[in-house]
Design a protein around this motif. Structure first.
Motif, mmCIF file in Angstrom:
data_model
loop_
_atom_site.group_PDB
_atom_site.id
_atom_site.type_symbol
_atom_site.label_atom_id
_atom_site.label_comp_id
_atom_site.label_asym_id
_atom_site.label_seq_id
_atom_site.Cartn_x
_atom_site.Cartn_y
_atom_site.Cartn_z
ATOM 1 N N VAL A 185 0.854 -1.188 0.000
ATOM 2 C CA VAL A 185 0.000 0.000 0.000
ATOM 3 C C VAL A 185 0.889 1.237 0.000
ATOM 4 C CG1 VAL A 185 -1.833 1.256 1.192
ATOM 5 C CG2 VAL A 185 -1.756 -1.233 1.326
ATOM 6 N N GLU A 186 0.749 2.061 -1.021
ATOM 7 C CA GLU A 186 1.499 3.320 -1.100
ATOM 8 C C GLU A 186 3.001 3.097 -0.903
ATOM 9 O OE1 GLU A 186 -0.426 5.713 1.817
ATOM 10 O OE2 GLU A 186 -2.283 5.912 0.660
ATOM 11 N N GLY A 187 3.515 2.026 -1.522
ATOM 12 C CA GLY A 187 4.935 1.744 -1.466
ATOM 13 C C GLY A 187 5.406 1.040 -0.207
ATOM 14 N N GLN A 188 4.495 0.789 0.728
ATOM 15 C CA GLN A 188 4.845 0.113 1.971
ATOM 16 C C GLN A 188 4.202 -1.267 2.029
ATOM 17 O OE1 GLN A 188 6.948 1.528 4.322
ATOM 18 N NE2 GLN A 188 7.192 3.169 2.806
ATOM 19 N N ILE A 189 4.870 -2.219 2.670
ATOM 20 C CA ILE A 189 4.315 -3.555 2.843
ATOM 21 C C ILE A 189 3.554 -3.603 4.163
ATOM 22 C CG2 ILE A 189 4.856 -5.987 3.168
ATOM 23 C CD1 ILE A 189 7.243 -5.596 1.318
ATOM 24 N N VAL A 190 2.299 -4.001 4.102
ATOM 25 C CA VAL A 190 1.438 -4.112 5.285
ATOM 26 C C VAL A 190 1.135 -5.582 5.517
ATOM 27 C CG1 VAL A 190 -0.780 -3.484 6.322
ATOM 28 C CG2 VAL A 190 0.418 -1.843 4.833
ATOM 29 N N ASN A 191 1.501 -6.085 6.677
ATOM 30 C CA ASN A 191 1.234 -7.479 7.040
ATOM 31 C C ASN A 191 -0.060 -7.518 7.858
ATOM 32 O OD1 ASN A 191 1.185 -10.113 7.922
ATOM 33 N ND2 ASN A 191 3.347 -10.186 8.486
ATOM 34 N N LEU A 192 -1.151 -7.961 7.239
ATOM 35 C CA LEU A 192 -2.451 -7.963 7.918
ATOM 36 C C LEU A 192 -2.509 -8.985 9.047
ATOM 37 C CD1 LEU A 192 -4.852 -7.509 4.862
ATOM 38 C CD2 LEU A 192 -4.004 -5.776 6.442
ATOM 39 N N MET A 193 -1.552 -9.912 9.075
ATOM 40 C CA MET A 193 -1.465 -10.826 10.210
ATOM 41 C C MET A 193 -1.080 -10.072 11.483
ATOM 42 S SD MET A 193 -2.043 -14.114 10.081
ATOM 43 C CE MET A 193 -0.894 -14.735 11.318
ATOM 44 N N LEU A 194 -0.289 -9.033 11.328
ATOM 45 C CA LEU A 194 0.171 -8.255 12.478
ATOM 46 C C LEU A 194 -0.738 -7.058 12.761
ATOM 47 C CD1 LEU A 194 4.018 -8.269 11.717
ATOM 48 C CD2 LEU A 194 2.718 -9.830 13.195
ATOM 49 N N GLU A 195 -1.214 -6.428 11.702
ATOM 50 C CA GLU A 195 -2.073 -5.252 11.872
ATOM 51 C C GLU A 195 -3.539 -5.695 11.826
ATOM 52 O OE1 GLU A 195 -0.913 -1.635 9.961
ATOM 53 O OE2 GLU A 195 1.067 -2.430 9.442
ATOM 54 N N ARG A 196 -3.986 -6.242 12.950
ATOM 55 C CA ARG A 196 -5.293 -6.909 13.006
ATOM 56 C C ARG A 196 -6.465 -5.939 12.877
ATOM 57 N NH1 ARG A 196 -4.708 -12.230 12.197
ATOM 58 N NH2 ARG A 196 -6.798 -12.492 13.068
#
Length: 366
Positions: free
Chosen positions: A346-357
């Protein structure tokens, strides 16, 4: 083994052994050529070493990264492939809308007239003929009016029940009957006061009892219909039964519930929760899949639920999505042990949805 640290990997290097995450999932398979974003992904997963072709003294140069040629914008009618794709998607929606109109007409007359089952079958076969373009998480009807919710739920449940029957390995003779089960599972609602079905506030005990009678009403309406089998009739009766015996109307358990009804139960819950209603917004399909996962412990058939989740979330990397906070991005990796919580860029950043619940995928962008 010829391994190098992630920080030292040269772009264009070839991975010669699968890259495994700390949780045991396969991040990249052997033979993959390393691109810039791949290094970011490996760093996000805390991968330390990767086995690379040509490492440890082999002077063979790394395979260069071939630039991807930018494709020119496609103008209407510019290519045959574009025209075929447009026509294909249009055909799915066209047949869907014909099915919707037919089931709406049948609902409005079912309490007083026999079901035109041959007409229904013909249109259902035409719709199933477009199934190659149907993806449970991606498909959205072109128009959804609040008062048409029950009809959309019926048609979508038919498509999804057909798919689930396929995915679960049932014989081909059961696929169309499972679709009929999905299409007609709520036919008993025609005998329920429509004001109760549309009521935006909680039902009273007596009102809830009346709404729940749609299961027995449905079985009675289908009891003497030819060209459908007993499993279709039982699905109308049993689709609210639970594996642990807490469902209705008969409190059946496990093997007492017909497998069509178990399939329809999953399809019905998914579409009931992801469709917009007059008094309730549509929910994220990914959150609904997580709810189904919870329900598989005692309520829904666990094999059907797991198969449904695995198959529907098997999306290619690069699939565009919208997150619950409104940002757009794309899926870059799905850990098959946690398929509803992929990694997204997202917007050049990697978002780990496992961590960002607190974040979740709100929709797939077709």
């Amino acid at each position: 083994m010829p391994s190098v640290s992630v920080a030292e990997i040269k772009l264009g290097s070839k991975i010669i052994q699968d890259v495994i995450t700390p949780l045991g999932g396969t991040l990249f398979t052997k033979g993959k050529i390393v691109l810039p974003r791949d290094i970011e992904i490996m760093q996000a997963f805390l991968i330390q070493q990767v086995e690379i072709e040509g490492a440890q003294g082999d002077n063979k140069p790394a395979e260069p990264v071939k630039p991807v040629a930018k494709q020119p914008a496609v103008k209407p009618g510019a290519t045959i492939n574009e025209a075929l794709l447009s026509r294909s998607v249009s055909s799915l929606h066209d047949e869907y809308e014909k099915m919707l109109l037919l089931i709406k007409k049948i609902y409005q007359s079912a309490a007083a007239a026999p079901l035109p089952i041959l007409e229904l079958r013909g249109q259902l076969e035409a719709l199933i003929g477009q199934l190659k373009d149907y993806h449970v998480l991606k498909f959205t009807p072109r128009v959804i009016a609040d008062q048409d919710y029950n009809y959309h739920n019926a048609v979508l449940s038919a498509l999804t029940s057909y798919r689930i029957a396929q995915w679960c390995g049932h014989p081909q003779k059961d696929w169309m009957q499972a679709a009929f089960a999905g299409l007609l599972h709520d036919i008993g609602n025609v005998k329920v006061d429509s004001a109760l079905l549309q009521k935006p506030t909680p039902l009273t005990s007596s009102e809830l009892d009346e709404v729940r009678r749609h299961t027995t009403y449905g079985y009675q309406l289908l009891r003497n219909v030819t060209a459908i089998n007993e499993g279709v009739r039982l699905s109308a009766l049993q689709h609210h039964e639970k594996i642990d015996g807490t469902g209705y109307p008969l409190r059946l358990e496990g093997s007492q519930i017909h497998f069509y009804a178990k399939i329809v139960a999953v399809a019905d819950i998914f579409h009931a929760m992801t469709l917009e209603k007059a008094y309730r917004r549509a929910q994220s399909p990914y959150l609904v899949l997580e709810q189904l996962q919870k329900e598989s412990f005692g309520k829904l058939d666990p094999v059907i639920v797991q198969t449904f989740i695995q198959k529907t979330t098997d999306l290619y990397n690069g699939t565009r999505i919208r997150l619950s906070d409104g940002r757009h991005g794309e899926i870059i990796f799905t850990d098959r042990s946690n398929p509803t919580r992929p990694m997204v860029q997202v917007e050049g950043q990697i978002v780990n949805l496992m961590l960002e619940r607190e974040l979740y995928i709100m929709e797939i962008i077709a």
